[in-house]
Design a protein around this motif. Structure first.
Motif, PDB file in Angstrom:
ATOM      1  N   GLY A  20       0.858  -1.135  -0.038  1.00 47.61           N
ATOM      2  CA  GLY A  20      -0.041   0.055   0.064  1.00 47.61           C
ATOM      3  C   GLY A  20       0.779   1.195  -0.040  1.00 47.61           C
ATOM      4  O   GLY A  20       2.008   1.116   0.494  1.00 47.61           O
ATOM      5  N   GLY A  21       0.462   2.274  -0.802  1.00 51.50           N
ATOM      6  CA  GLY A  21       1.178   3.492  -0.886  1.00 51.50           C
ATOM      7  C   GLY A  21       2.577   3.363  -1.533  1.00 51.50           C
ATOM      8  O   GLY A  21       2.792   2.575  -2.495  1.00 51.50           O
ATOM      9  N   GLY A  58      14.772   3.935   6.418  1.00 51.83           N
ATOM     10  CA  GLY A  58      13.278   4.475   7.106  1.00 51.83           C
ATOM     11  C   GLY A  58      13.038   3.381   8.247  1.00 51.83           C
ATOM     12  O   GLY A  58      13.934   2.541   8.634  1.00 51.83           O
ATOM     13  N   PRO A  59      11.914   3.704   9.123  1.00 49.98           N
ATOM     14  CA  PRO A  59      11.547   3.289  10.181  1.00 49.98           C
ATOM     15  C   PRO A  59      11.157   1.893   9.801  1.00 49.98           C
ATOM     16  O   PRO A  59      10.757   1.562   8.901  1.00 49.98           O
ATOM     17  CB  PRO A  59      10.491   4.108  10.643  1.00 49.98           C
ATOM     18  CG  PRO A  59       9.970   4.951   9.454  1.00 49.98           C
ATOM     19  CD  PRO A  59      11.017   5.005   8.646  1.00 49.98           C
ATOM     20  N   PRO A  60      11.157   1.004  11.056  1.00 47.31           N
ATOM     21  CA  PRO A  60      10.793  -0.483  10.799  1.00 47.31           C
ATOM     22  C   PRO A  60       9.251  -0.458  10.425  1.00 47.31           C
ATOM     23  O   PRO A  60       8.652   0.382  10.587  1.00 47.31           O
ATOM     24  CB  PRO A  60      11.243  -1.049  12.200  1.00 47.31           C
ATOM     25  CG  PRO A  60      11.293   0.241  13.015  1.00 47.31           C
ATOM     26  CD  PRO A  60      11.772   1.041  12.385  1.00 47.31           C
ATOM     27  N   GLY A  61       9.157  -1.796   9.708  1.00 45.42           N
ATOM     28  CA  GLY A  61       7.698  -2.078   9.511  1.00 45.42           C
ATOM     29  C   GLY A  61       7.027  -1.193   8.385  1.00 45.42           C
ATOM     30  O   GLY A  61       5.727  -1.249   8.148  1.00 45.42           O
ATOM     31  N   CYS A  62       7.776  -0.586   7.493  1.00 45.64           N
ATOM     32  CA  CYS A  62       7.276   0.183   6.452  1.00 45.64           C
ATOM     33  C   CYS A  62       7.335  -0.448   5.109  1.00 45.64           C
ATOM     34  O   CYS A  62       7.159   0.705   3.992  1.00 45.64           O
ATOM     35  CB  CYS A  62       7.619   1.723   6.825  1.00 45.64           C
ATOM     36  SG  CYS A  62       7.189   2.387   8.115  1.00 45.64           S
ATOM     37  N   SER A  63       7.662  -1.627   4.926  1.00 48.03           N
ATOM     38  CA  SER A  63       7.762  -2.197   3.643  1.00 48.03           C
ATOM     39  C   SER A  63       9.071  -2.304   2.930  1.00 48.03           C
ATOM     40  O   SER A  63       8.995  -2.301   1.748  1.00 48.03           O
ATOM     41  CB  SER A  63       6.642  -1.741   2.815  1.00 48.03           C
ATOM     42  OG  SER A  63       6.832  -0.411   2.220  1.00 48.03           O
ATOM     43  N   LYS A  64      10.002  -1.973   3.469  1.00 43.58           N
ATOM     44  CA  LYS A  64      11.466  -2.121   3.001  1.00 43.58           C
ATOM     45  C   LYS A  64      11.475  -3.553   2.104  1.00 43.58           C
ATOM     46  O   LYS A  64      11.830  -3.849   1.192  1.00 43.58           O
ATOM     47  CB  LYS A  64      12.441  -1.670   3.768  1.00 43.58           C
ATOM     48  CG  LYS A  64      12.513  -0.199   4.225  1.00 43.58           C
ATOM     49  CD  LYS A  64      13.676   0.003   4.931  1.00 43.58           C
ATOM     50  CE  LYS A  64      13.950  -0.427   6.215  1.00 43.58           C
ATOM     51  NZ  LYS A  64      12.835  -0.170   7.333  1.00 43.58           N
ATOM     52  N   GLY A 185       9.073   5.916   4.204  1.00 43.69           N
ATOM     53  CA  GLY A 185       8.549   6.533   5.214  1.00 43.69           C
ATOM     54  C   GLY A 185       7.144   5.788   5.768  1.00 43.69           C
ATOM     55  O   GLY A 185       6.681   4.901   5.140  1.00 43.69           O
ATOM     56  N   PRO A 186       6.810   6.329   6.855  1.00 45.36           N
ATOM     57  CA  PRO A 186       5.695   5.624   7.391  1.00 45.36           C
ATOM     58  C   PRO A 186       4.286   6.271   6.468  1.00 45.36           C
ATOM     59  O   PRO A 186       4.207   7.218   5.834  1.00 45.36           O
ATOM     60  CB  PRO A 186       5.401   6.455   8.680  1.00 45.36           C
ATOM     61  CG  PRO A 186       6.269   7.633   8.798  1.00 45.36           C
ATOM     62  CD  PRO A 186       7.269   7.319   7.864  1.00 45.36           C
ATOM     63  N   THR A 222       2.154   2.077  11.471  1.00 43.57           N
ATOM     64  CA  THR A 222       2.929   1.601  10.112  1.00 43.57           C
ATOM     65  C   THR A 222       2.319   0.625   9.611  1.00 43.57           C
ATOM     66  O   THR A 222       1.219  -0.111  10.140  1.00 43.57           O
ATOM     67  CB  THR A 222       4.388   0.881  10.673  1.00 43.57           C
ATOM     68  OG1 THR A 222       4.268  -0.358  11.325  1.00 43.57           O
ATOM     69  CG2 THR A 222       5.357   1.963  11.343  1.00 43.57           C
ATOM     70  N   GLY A 223       2.862  -0.053   8.514  1.00 42.39           N
ATOM     71  CA  GLY A 223       2.061  -1.062   7.713  1.00 42.39           C
ATOM     72  C   GLY A 223       2.151  -2.466   8.638  1.00 42.39           C
ATOM     73  O   GLY A 223       1.277  -3.223   8.485  1.00 42.39           O
TER      74      GLY A 223
END
Ligand code: ATP
Length: 269
Positions: A20-21, A58-64, A185-186, A222-223
């Motif tokens: 998403g996003g 970027g921050p954890p849990g944002c789909s890297k 990013g978030p 986050t995601g």
């Protein structure tokens, strides 16, 4: 003893629609990874060299990780994933060998992507040893040698990810190495709406479930948080009644209140 468990080779099954996003990051990844492989001749003709490596931060849990897998999946590339800390072995020489064999495996299975998660861990342990050159220094030099060796070919791309861009060794960022930086990013409110839709796809929902409201209520999530919220809501529905056939809005609202949003402040641009 081997420094590292055998690195699994796979072609992931993640579609862009599962993310998403992140429109801009998706485009940048396509451009950096898929185009050069698909249109090698065009790149040669126009005289530009595609990036050897892409660094997502970027921050954890944002789909890297999710997007690295999606890019491999979309382009049908072999995918080799390794977490930075896995490269360290207490046996002298084994860690460097692990890096060498990872790249050899990628070349042998090209076209391929190597995904280095937690790449900052390479620098984090640097300098801790007093007796001469530390393991991480040696791993780092081997990694630089391998990256520079990829110069001549476009069929192996390296994607790295980190939550701590401030800890990345500057040597990794020089031209010809990780020379494309992507901030992941978030999610904002419309992104969260998309992410809720993705994670609720497989969960039967009551007609009272309002995705716009969920996106609004989950500010700061986050995601990964949203994925957890959806799972918790489904569990709550079951706990209420083992006959439950759908998740209600109230289950989701309660789950949003219970899941503590992941800290992302530090990384706001
Ligand atoms: P880390 O830095 O902790 O490795 P990451 O940025 O690599 O985090 P992922 O591992 O890609 O994060 O995300 C974890 C899970 O969260 C994904 O498997 C997915 O289920 C969910 N998720 C995160 N972002 C999204 C998104 N944009 N769309 C859909 N799902 C997402």
């Amino acid at each position: 003893p081997s420094a590292m468990r055998e690195v699994k080779l796979e072609i992931p099954k993640v579609n862009w629609e599962d993310v998403g996003g992140q429109r801009e990051v998706k485009n940048q990844l396509m451009e950096a990874v898929i185009w050069p492989q698909k249109h090698q001749d065009a790149f040669k003709q126009i005289g530009i060299r595609p990036p050897t490596g892409v660094l997502m931060f970027g921050p954890p849990g944002c789909s890297k990780t999710l997007m690295a897998r999606a890019v491999a999946s979309e382009a049908r590339l072999n995918f080799l994933a390794v977490k930075g800390p896995e490269l360290f072995s207490k046996w002298v020489g084994e860690s460097e060998k692990a890096v060498k064999s990872l790249f050899a495996k990628a070349r042998a299975n090209a076209p391929a992507i190597i995904f280095f998660d937690e790449i900052d861990s390479l620098a984090a342990i640097r300098g801790k040893e007093s007796d001469g050159v530390s393991v991480s220094d040696r791993v780092m030099s081997e990694l630089l040698v391998e990256l520079d060796g990829l110069h001549a070919r476009v069929d192996v791309t390296v994607i790295a990810a980190t939550n701590r861009p401030d800890k990345i060794d500057g040597a990794l960022l020089r031209p010809g190495r990780f020379d494309r930086l992507l901030y992941v990013g978030p999610p904002n409110e419309p992104d969260r709406e998309e992410i809720f839709r993705i994670h609720l796809r497989k969960i039967p929902c009551c007609s009272d479930v309002n995705i716009y409201e969920l996106a609004h209520l989950s500010e700061g999530c986050t995601g990964a948080d949203i994925s957890l919220i959806c799972k918790e809501a489904a569990v709550a529905a079951l706990e209420e009644s083992l006959d439950a056939s759908e998740v209600k809005m109230q289950h989701l609202k309660t789950a949003i209140e219970q899941v503590k949003p992941t800290e992302t402040q530090l990384y706001q641009e």
